[in-house]
Design an enzyme around this catalytic site. Structure first.
Site, PDB file in Angstrom:
ATOM      1  N   HIS A  21      -0.547  -6.709 -10.277  1.00 13.69           N
ATOM      2  CA  HIS A  21       0.747  -6.834  -9.619  1.00 13.69           C
ATOM      3  C   HIS A  21       1.252  -5.468  -9.140  1.00 13.69           C
ATOM      4  CE1 HIS A  21       5.292  -7.799 -10.169  1.00 13.69           C
ATOM      5  NE2 HIS A  21       4.908  -8.248  -8.990  1.00 13.69           N
ATOM      6  N   ASP A  50       3.282  -4.710  -1.905  1.00 12.81           N
ATOM      7  CA  ASP A  50       4.371  -5.116  -1.016  1.00 12.81           C
ATOM      8  C   ASP A  50       4.457  -4.189   0.187  1.00 12.81           C
ATOM      9  OD1 ASP A  50       5.486  -7.029  -3.046  1.00 12.81           O
ATOM     10  OD2 ASP A  50       5.719  -5.150  -4.154  1.00 12.81           O
ATOM     11  N   HIS A  63       8.521  -2.026  -2.691  1.00 18.12           N
ATOM     12  CA  HIS A  63       9.072  -3.307  -3.148  1.00 18.12           C
ATOM     13  C   HIS A  63      10.553  -3.426  -2.818  1.00 18.12           C
ATOM     14  CE1 HIS A  63      10.899  -6.184  -5.945  1.00 18.12           C
ATOM     15  NE2 HIS A  63       9.768  -6.849  -5.808  1.00 18.12           N
ATOM     16  N   GLU A 123       1.500  -8.605   0.317  1.00 21.52           N
ATOM     17  CA  GLU A 123       2.767  -9.322   0.437  1.00 21.52           C
ATOM     18  C   GLU A 123       3.624  -8.665   1.510  1.00 21.52           C
ATOM     19  OE1 GLU A 123       5.301  -9.863  -3.040  1.00 21.52           O
ATOM     20  OE2 GLU A 123       6.929 -10.489  -1.678  1.00 21.52           O
TER      21      GLU A 123
HETATM   22  O1  G3P Z   1       3.168 -11.891  -5.250  1.00 15.28           O
HETATM   23  C1  G3P Z   1       3.759 -12.048  -6.471  1.00 15.28           C
HETATM   24  C2  G3P Z   1       4.922 -11.117  -6.667  1.00 15.28           C
HETATM   25  O2  G3P Z   1       4.582  -9.847  -6.190  1.00 15.28           O
HETATM   26  C3  G3P Z   1       6.172 -11.581  -6.026  1.00 15.28           C
HETATM   27  O3  G3P Z   1       7.269 -10.933  -6.541  1.00 15.28           O
HETATM   28  O4  G3P Z   1       9.100  -9.349  -6.380  1.00 15.28           O
HETATM   29  O5  G3P Z   1       7.006  -8.657  -7.489  1.00 15.28           O
HETATM   30  O6  G3P Z   1       7.067  -8.923  -5.037  1.00 15.28           O
HETATM   31  P1  G3P Z   1       7.612  -9.388  -6.343  1.00 15.28           P
HETATM   32 MG    MG Z   2       4.985  -8.547  -4.488  1.00 21.16          MG
END
Ligand code: G3P
Ligand code: MG
Length: 258
Positions: A21, A50, A63, A123
């Site tokens: 992550h 992200d 992020h 993402e």
């Molecule tokens: O893709 C899963 C996760 O990354 C989504 O939440 O807020 O960590 O980008 P966030």
């Molecule tokens: Mg993410």
């Protein structure tokens, strides 16, 4: 599966099952090259990160939409040019040994991960009001970088909470597959996946149940859960047919987790 051409079936998930992550997870600063290095050093086969646009339109890894948490400063990230962001410190907040870690550009991270054979879930995380341009720019860049790659397992996977961003990525990058990010699985999940020609659904693990997982898999979609940090829970999700987990604790849920 033919990526992005309307075919949706991922009956056999072609990507890694354990995905770090934000690259660094709990072990290194998120959305930095140091984080990607850490995941790779621990043999994790895939990373999620992200992407948003800097003021000069260059896609960068970040992020939060505002400075302050991971990068010292004040204001919207999108108000700063990528060269300015590259001079900021995205590492010291996590640990002094990461001091000076820059905010990276998408292009540099994609090139590094490809060179090291690490799969990526990109993402698209637009600044408010920038759904379409972020999807378009990131889509075009990734489409160009992967021109000529036909093997689905060798392609990244876009995901986004923003349907607009995913639609723009589809226009710009018809050859790069897409997944829809949600928190809980909405009742109209199938319609929403079909509308964007998505290959996968990505949901919060604590809002999924075995029946929903079965239905999503029976419909031929990939299913990825976030953010799963407990090995027991990971085992349960895999037993439901979940294809992949996004985790902060890839030290606990190793690359070869079964
Ligand atoms: O893709 C899963 C996760 O990354 C989504 O939440 O807020 O960590 O980008 P966030
Ligand atoms: Mg993410």
């Amino acid at each position: 599966m033919t990526a992005g051409e309307g075919a949706v079936s991922i009956r056999t998930w072609p990507y890694p099952r354990v995905v770090a992550h934000r690259g660094g997870g709990a072990l290194a600063p998120e959305n930095t090259l140091a984080g990607m290095r850490e995941a790779h050093a621990r043999r994790i086969g895939g990373v999620e990160f992200d992407v948003m646009l800097a003021a000069d339109g260059v896609p960068i890894l970040m992020h939060d939409t505002r400075l302050g948490r991971t990068v010292p400063g004040v204001g919207d990230v999108g108000a700063f040019a990528s060269a300015d962001l590259a001079r900021m410190d995205a590492g010291a907040w996590f640990d002094p040994r990461f001091q000076g870690e820059p905010v990276p550009r998408l292009e540099d991270i994609v090139q590094w991960l490809r060179r090291h054979g690490v799969w990526m879930n990109i993402e698209i995380k637009p600044m408010p009001g920038h759904d379409v341009d972020t999807g378009q720019v990131a889509g075009q860049m990734v489409q160009d970088l992967y021109a000529g790659v036909a093997d689905p397992a060798g392609l990244p996977l876009f995901s986004s909470f923003s349907a607009k961003a995913l639609g723009a990525a589809r226009e710009a990058a018809p050859g790069i597959p897409r997944g829809l990010l949600v928190e809980g699985v909405p009742p109209d999940w199938r319609t929403r996946l079909e509308a964007l020609d998505c290959v996968s659904l990505h949901c919060r693990h604590d809002l999924l149940d075995a029946g929903l997982a079965r239905d999503i898999k029976a419909a031929g979609y990939g299913l990825m859960c976030y953010t799963v940090n407990d090995p027991e829970r990971a085992r349960e999700l895999f037993s439901w047919g979940v294809d992949a987990l996004c985790t902060d604790r890839y030290d606990l849920i190793g690359a070869d987790f079964r």
